[in-house]
Write a protein that holds these residues in place. Structure first.
Motif, PDB file in Angstrom:
ATOM      1  N   ILE A  34       0.888  -1.171   0.000  1.00  0.00           N
ATOM      2  CA  ILE A  34       0.000   0.000   0.000  1.00  0.00           C
ATOM      3  C   ILE A  34       0.920   1.214   0.000  1.00  0.00           C
ATOM      4  CG2 ILE A  34      -1.999   1.119   1.048  1.00  0.00           C
ATOM      5  CD1 ILE A  34      -2.342  -1.428   2.768  1.00  0.00           C
ATOM      6  N   GLN A  49      -6.701   5.952   1.915  1.00  0.00           N
ATOM      7  CA  GLN A  49      -6.247   4.839   1.094  1.00  0.00           C
ATOM      8  C   GLN A  49      -5.772   3.682   1.960  1.00  0.00           C
ATOM      9  OE1 GLN A  49      -3.695   5.557  -2.553  1.00  0.00           O
ATOM     10  NE2 GLN A  49      -2.144   4.746  -1.185  1.00  0.00           N
ATOM     11  N   PHE A  50      -4.959   3.978   2.979  1.00  0.00           N
ATOM     12  CA  PHE A  50      -4.430   2.929   3.844  1.00  0.00           C
ATOM     13  C   PHE A  50      -5.554   2.238   4.618  1.00  0.00           C
ATOM     14  CE2 PHE A  50      -0.493   5.329   3.163  1.00  0.00           C
ATOM     15  CZ  PHE A  50       0.397   4.301   2.917  1.00  0.00           C
ATOM     16  N   ALA A  53      -7.698  -0.060   2.185  1.00  0.00           N
ATOM     17  CA  ALA A  53      -6.983  -1.255   1.741  1.00  0.00           C
ATOM     18  C   ALA A  53      -6.778  -2.236   2.896  1.00  0.00           C
ATOM     19  CB  ALA A  53      -5.642  -0.856   1.131  1.00  0.00           C
ATOM     20  N   LYS A  54      -6.410  -1.714   4.060  1.00  0.00           N
ATOM     21  CA  LYS A  54      -6.157  -2.608   5.199  1.00  0.00           C
ATOM     22  C   LYS A  54      -7.439  -3.275   5.691  1.00  0.00           C
ATOM     23  CE  LYS A  54      -3.685   0.302   7.753  1.00  0.00           C
ATOM     24  NZ  LYS A  54      -2.834   0.769   8.872  1.00  0.00           N
ATOM     25  N   ALA A  73      -0.267  -7.000   4.485  1.00  0.00           N
ATOM     26  CA  ALA A  73      -0.100  -5.598   4.101  1.00  0.00           C
ATOM     27  C   ALA A  73       1.338  -5.148   4.338  1.00  0.00           C
ATOM     28  CB  ALA A  73      -1.047  -4.716   4.904  1.00  0.00           C
ATOM     29  N   GLU A  75       3.287  -1.461   4.079  1.00  0.00           N
ATOM     30  CA  GLU A  75       2.991  -0.040   3.892  1.00  0.00           C
ATOM     31  C   GLU A  75       4.240   0.750   3.498  1.00  0.00           C
ATOM     32  OE1 GLU A  75       0.596   1.694   7.012  1.00  0.00           O
ATOM     33  OE2 GLU A  75      -0.168  -0.292   7.583  1.00  0.00           O
ATOM     34  N   VAL A 101      -1.457  -1.429  -4.031  1.00  0.00           N
ATOM     35  CA  VAL A 101      -2.577  -0.483  -4.034  1.00  0.00           C
ATOM     36  C   VAL A 101      -1.966   0.900  -3.844  1.00  0.00           C
ATOM     37  CG1 VAL A 101      -4.687   0.273  -2.886  1.00  0.00           C
ATOM     38  CG2 VAL A 101      -4.195  -2.172  -3.110  1.00  0.00           C
ATOM     39  N   GLY A 102      -2.097   1.753  -4.831  1.00  0.00           N
ATOM     40  CA  GLY A 102      -1.471   3.073  -4.796  1.00  0.00           C
ATOM     41  C   GLY A 102      -0.948   3.382  -6.179  1.00  0.00           C
ATOM     42  N   ALA A 307     -10.032   2.184  -2.543  1.00  0.00           N
ATOM     43  CA  ALA A 307      -8.877   1.409  -2.087  1.00  0.00           C
ATOM     44  C   ALA A 307      -9.307   0.007  -1.665  1.00  0.00           C
ATOM     45  CB  ALA A 307      -8.176   2.130  -0.933  1.00  0.00           C
TER      46      ALA A 307
END
Length: 375
Positions: A34, A49-50, A53-54, A73, A75, A101-102, A307
């Motif tokens: 991420i 976003q974080f 996704a998490k 995950a 980061e 993801v990003g 996300a």
């Protein structure tokens, strides 16, 4: 075998066992990177976003993961800085991460994609909206949000058809995202017969906008569109009110953050913003909303659910391909339709969503925003 030889043998055995353990761990998990701003002026958007996704990773793992493997995950902070984004992309590759993801800002997303495409890493951005990111024929790059080439016309058409201002100014922050969407708005307005009296760039990070506000007053501007992020627009709104500029303002999803009200205070009242649909208001997403709130998180940010959907698409692509080979997974994503909290998503040859609509909202100080898009 002497004592020294025994010690070396024991050390070698320990290293082998550590290697086996490490390999076993990697084989039993699928790493999801991420990447986005955890520091810097637009950290709030990175937080969205974080968290999205998490939460998706947590929910997928609770259901047994993907083909029996748990998602893990990883980061990365790019601070929305292009150079740091390149460093992050290289670290992703070195860490053996194959799915990302990003990133978030278009200016940092684009250089990162060059590395991902070359190194066989699938990237799905839930936030970067510049058309340039996906216009280069890359096979491993996708996004779960719309493009500025759609968002700009959505804003421009709304301004021309519903606001109908007399004198329009279009400003931007001279960055890829801000200038790109501002240009799209300007072109749409001009096609609709609405003249843009002022089209000008500002410097991101500036604090004093007296000179441009004076210029807008002299031109009798009654409507201002700003392409960029909330830190600058918040100050422009506040200073415009203090200096008596009577104009309606509008911006893209990059300004649609509660922080703009903290900066502009009452001057944020009535601001128009184009945003993704409020997916947190969909009853079908109640379980996700409740889980985020229970964790002390705000599910209403524009990038939270895109996300979340990005992770689901990665998981769905792996399941459909029956493989973690990114070429096969990308082919499965291009060919498939995926049921997600942001809708049934499918992609065109560029990796863009086949159908995504931006919604126009009116911002209110101290109250929830209201949708004003024509029904």
């Amino acid at each position: 075998m002497n004592k020294a030889t025994k010690q070396i043998s024991k050390l070698f055995a320990a290293m082998v066992l550590a290697g086996v353990a490490g390999h076993s761990f990697a084989a039993d998990t699928i790493k999801i990177g991420i990447a986005g701003p955890k520091t810097g002026p637009v950290t709030q958007y990175g937080d969205m976003q974080f968290m999205g996704a998490k939460q998706a990773i947590k929910d997928i793992n609770a259901k047994g993961g993907v083909d029996g493997k748990m998602l893990e995950a990883k980061e990365y902070d790019d601070a929305c800085d292009p150079k740091q984004a390149v460093a992050v992309a290289n670290k992703v590759v070195n860490d053996g991460v194959k799915f990302v993801v990003g990133h978030l800002c278009s200016s940092s997303t684009q250089p990162a994609t060059d590395i991902y495409e070359d190194e066989g890493v699938i990237m799905i951005t839930p936030a970067a909206t510049s058309p340039d990111i996906t216009s280069r024929g890359y096979k491993l790059i996708f996004r779960t949000i719309g493009l500025d080439s759609a968002q700009g016309p959505a804003a421009g058409n709304y301004i021309a058809d519903h606001v109908k201002p007399k004198v329009v100014a279009v400003l931007h922050d001279k960055q890829q995202y801000g200038e790109g969407i501002a240009t799209a708005v300007k072109q749409t307005l001009e096609k609709k017969g609405t003249k843009v009296a002022v089209f000008e760039g500002l410097n991101a990070g500036d604090k004093d906008f007296s000179s441009i506000i004076q210029k807008l007053k002299q031109a009798n501007v009654d409507f201002v569109y700003y392409g960029g992020y909330h830190p600058e627009l918040g100050l422009i709104l506040r200073q415009a009110q203090e200096k008596g500029l009577k104009a309606k303002f509008m911006g893209p999803e990059g300004v649609g953050n509660d922080s703009i009200s903290q900066i502009a205070q009452k001057a944020s009242e009535g601001l128009l913003v184009t945003l993704p649909k409020s997916f947190d208001a969909d009853p079908a997403n109640k379980a996700i909303v409740d889980a985020l709130k229970a964790d002390g998180k705000d599910p209403s940010g524009p990038f939270v659910f895109p996300a979340y959907s990005a992770v689901e698409i990665i998981a769905g692509g792996i399941a459909a391909a029956k493989s973690e080979d990114t070429t096969k997974v990308a082919e499965a994503i291009h060919a498939g339709t995926f049921k997600t909290p942001t809708g049934d998503l499918s992609f065109d040859k560029n990796g863009d969503l086949k159908d995504f609509k931006f919604v126009v909202y009116e911002w209110h100080f101290g109250q929830p925003k209201t949708e004003v898009s024509p029904q």
